[in-house]
Write a protein that holds these residues in place. Structure first.
Motif, PDB file in Angstrom:
ATOM      1  N   UNK A 101       0.849  -1.196   0.000  1.00  0.00           N
ATOM      2  CA  UNK A 101       0.000   0.000   0.000  1.00  0.00           C
ATOM      3  C   UNK A 101       0.878   1.237   0.000  1.00  0.00           C
ATOM      4  N   UNK A 102       0.628   2.118  -0.950  1.00  0.00           N
ATOM      5  CA  UNK A 102       1.348   3.375  -1.009  1.00  0.00           C
ATOM      6  C   UNK A 102       0.477   4.475  -0.396  1.00  0.00           C
ATOM      7  N   UNK A 103       1.070   5.618  -0.173  1.00  0.00           N
ATOM      8  CA  UNK A 103       0.366   6.682   0.537  1.00  0.00           C
ATOM      9  C   UNK A 103      -0.943   7.063  -0.129  1.00  0.00           C
ATOM     10  N   UNK A 104      -0.969   7.080  -1.448  1.00  0.00           N
ATOM     11  CA  UNK A 104      -2.177   7.512  -2.154  1.00  0.00           C
ATOM     12  C   UNK A 104      -3.306   6.500  -2.076  1.00  0.00           C
ATOM     13  N   UNK A 105      -3.036   5.287  -1.620  1.00  0.00           N
ATOM     14  CA  UNK A 105      -4.080   4.260  -1.549  1.00  0.00           C
ATOM     15  C   UNK A 105      -4.403   3.829  -0.122  1.00  0.00           C
ATOM     16  N   UNK A 106      -3.851   4.520   0.854  1.00  0.00           N
ATOM     17  CA  UNK A 106      -4.069   4.110   2.243  1.00  0.00           C
ATOM     18  C   UNK A 106      -5.542   4.158   2.625  1.00  0.00           C
ATOM     19  N   UNK A 107      -6.321   5.013   1.997  1.00  0.00           N
ATOM     20  CA  UNK A 107      -7.724   5.167   2.348  1.00  0.00           C
ATOM     21  C   UNK A 107      -8.657   4.303   1.496  1.00  0.00           C
ATOM     22  N   UNK A 108      -8.087   3.506   0.627  1.00  0.00           N
ATOM     23  CA  UNK A 108      -8.909   2.684  -0.273  1.00  0.00           C
ATOM     24  C   UNK A 108      -9.014   1.267   0.255  1.00  0.00           C
ATOM     25  N   UNK A 109     -10.242   0.795   0.483  1.00  0.00           N
ATOM     26  CA  UNK A 109     -10.386  -0.558   1.013  1.00  0.00           C
ATOM     27  C   UNK A 109      -9.925  -1.611   0.012  1.00  0.00           C
ATOM     28  N   UNK A 110      -9.882  -1.272  -1.262  1.00  0.00           N
ATOM     29  CA  UNK A 110      -9.441  -2.245  -2.281  1.00  0.00           C
ATOM     30  C   UNK A 110      -7.947  -2.545  -2.159  1.00  0.00           C
ATOM     31  N   UNK A 111      -7.204  -1.695  -1.457  1.00  0.00           N
ATOM     32  CA  UNK A 111      -5.766  -1.905  -1.311  1.00  0.00           C
ATOM     33  C   UNK A 111      -5.434  -2.917  -0.217  1.00  0.00           C
ATOM     34  N   UNK A 112      -6.408  -3.279   0.592  1.00  0.00           N
ATOM     35  CA  UNK A 112      -6.181  -4.169   1.736  1.00  0.00           C
ATOM     36  C   UNK A 112      -6.676  -5.570   1.401  1.00  0.00           C
ATOM     37  N   UNK A 113      -5.851  -6.560   1.624  1.00  0.00           N
ATOM     38  CA  UNK A 113      -6.187  -7.928   1.239  1.00  0.00           C
ATOM     39  C   UNK A 113      -6.600  -8.819   2.400  1.00  0.00           C
ATOM     40  N   UNK A 114      -6.346  -8.368   3.613  1.00  0.00           N
ATOM     41  CA  UNK A 114      -6.651  -9.182   4.780  1.00  0.00           C
ATOM     42  C   UNK A 114      -7.535  -8.373   5.722  1.00  0.00           C
ATOM     43  N   UNK A 115      -8.604  -9.017   6.231  1.00  0.00           N
ATOM     44  CA  UNK A 115      -9.580  -8.319   7.048  1.00  0.00           C
ATOM     45  C   UNK A 115      -9.887  -9.115   8.310  1.00  0.00           C
ATOM     46  N   UNK A 116     -10.080  -8.379   9.407  1.00  0.00           N
ATOM     47  CA  UNK A 116     -10.533  -8.991  10.649  1.00  0.00           C
ATOM     48  C   UNK A 116     -12.050  -9.088  10.655  1.00  0.00           C
ATOM     49  N   UNK A 117     -12.610  -9.586  11.754  1.00  0.00           N
ATOM     50  CA  UNK A 117     -14.036  -9.899  11.818  1.00  0.00           C
ATOM     51  C   UNK A 117     -14.909  -8.714  12.223  1.00  0.00           C
ATOM     52  N   UNK A 118     -14.335  -7.632  12.704  1.00  0.00           N
ATOM     53  CA  UNK A 118     -15.125  -6.476  13.094  1.00  0.00           C
ATOM     54  C   UNK A 118     -15.472  -6.447  14.568  1.00  0.00           C
ATOM     55  N   UNK A 119     -15.551  -5.234  15.108  1.00  0.00           N
ATOM     56  CA  UNK A 119     -15.975  -5.044  16.492  1.00  0.00           C
ATOM     57  C   UNK A 119     -16.959  -3.871  16.511  1.00  0.00           C
ATOM     58  N   UNK A 120     -18.071  -4.032  17.239  1.00  0.00           N
ATOM     59  CA  UNK A 120     -19.151  -3.052  17.203  1.00  0.00           C
ATOM     60  C   UNK A 120     -18.876  -1.906  18.170  1.00  0.00           C
ATOM     61  N   UNK A 121     -19.026  -0.689  17.654  1.00  0.00           N
ATOM     62  CA  UNK A 121     -18.950   0.527  18.464  1.00  0.00           C
ATOM     63  C   UNK A 121     -20.305   1.213  18.399  1.00  0.00           C
ATOM     64  N   UNK A 122     -20.901   1.467  19.563  1.00  0.00           N
ATOM     65  CA  UNK A 122     -22.183   2.147  19.625  1.00  0.00           C
ATOM     66  C   UNK A 122     -22.058   3.341  20.559  1.00  0.00           C
ATOM     67  N   UNK A 123     -22.397   4.516  20.036  1.00  0.00           N
ATOM     68  CA  UNK A 123     -22.300   5.748  20.814  1.00  0.00           C
ATOM     69  C   UNK A 123     -23.713   6.284  21.012  1.00  0.00           C
ATOM     70  N   UNK A 124     -24.121   6.390  22.251  1.00  0.00           N
ATOM     71  CA  UNK A 124     -25.471   6.854  22.551  1.00  0.00           C
ATOM     72  C   UNK A 124     -25.474   8.380  22.699  1.00  0.00           C
ATOM     73  N   UNK A 125     -26.606   8.970  22.302  1.00  0.00           N
ATOM     74  CA  UNK A 125     -26.718  10.437  22.363  1.00  0.00           C
ATOM     75  C   UNK A 125     -27.281  10.889  23.695  1.00  0.00           C
TER      76      UNK A 125
END
Length: 125
Positions: A101-125
């Motif tokens: 990944x180069x600097x110009x693609x750091x924000x592109x999800x297509x540049x990342x090949x490995x992904x974790x399972x996710x963790x939920x963040x919930x912010x109440x108002x």
């Protein structure tokens, strides 16, 4: 490389959370690591990323000044410190890794090949 995200939870607006992404299975220092998030009905969006050495970071405009990404290569971990959380930060947060990944693609999800399972963040108002 395998990724395990953790640290999500329910917090009130203005609160803080620290997300961790633990890596295993390959040389961690070979990878740029990013955080992305997705809310129901919305596209997955970039949050923050950090280069292999930790010397270069990038943030989405929506989180600049509130979130900080860092890495500990000795512990194979990337941390996303989230402060002053807002209800609009509510989402499933994923960490991802990529080797070329180069600097110009750091924000592109297509540049990342490995992904974790996710963790939920919930912010109440």
């Amino acid at each position: 490389v395998q990724l395990q995200a953790s640290g999500g939870g329910l917090v009130p607006a203005g609160g803080s959370l620290k997300l961790s992404c633990a890596a295993s299975g390959d040389t961690f220092t070979s990878y740029t690591v990013g955080w992305f998030r997705q809310s129901p009905g919305k596209e997955r969006e970039f949050v923050a990323a950090i280069k292999r050495s930790g010397g270069s970071v990038a943030y989405a405009n929506s989180v600049k000044g509130r979130f900080t990404i860092s890495r500990d290569n000795a512990k194979n971990t990337v941390v996303l410190q989230m402060n002053n959380l807002k209800p609009e930060d509510t989402a499933l947060y994923y960490c991802a890794a990529g080797r070329t990944i180069i600097s110009s693609t750091m924000a592109s999800d297509e540049a990342y090949h490995y992904w974790g399972q996710g963790t939920q963040v919930t912010v109440s108002s």
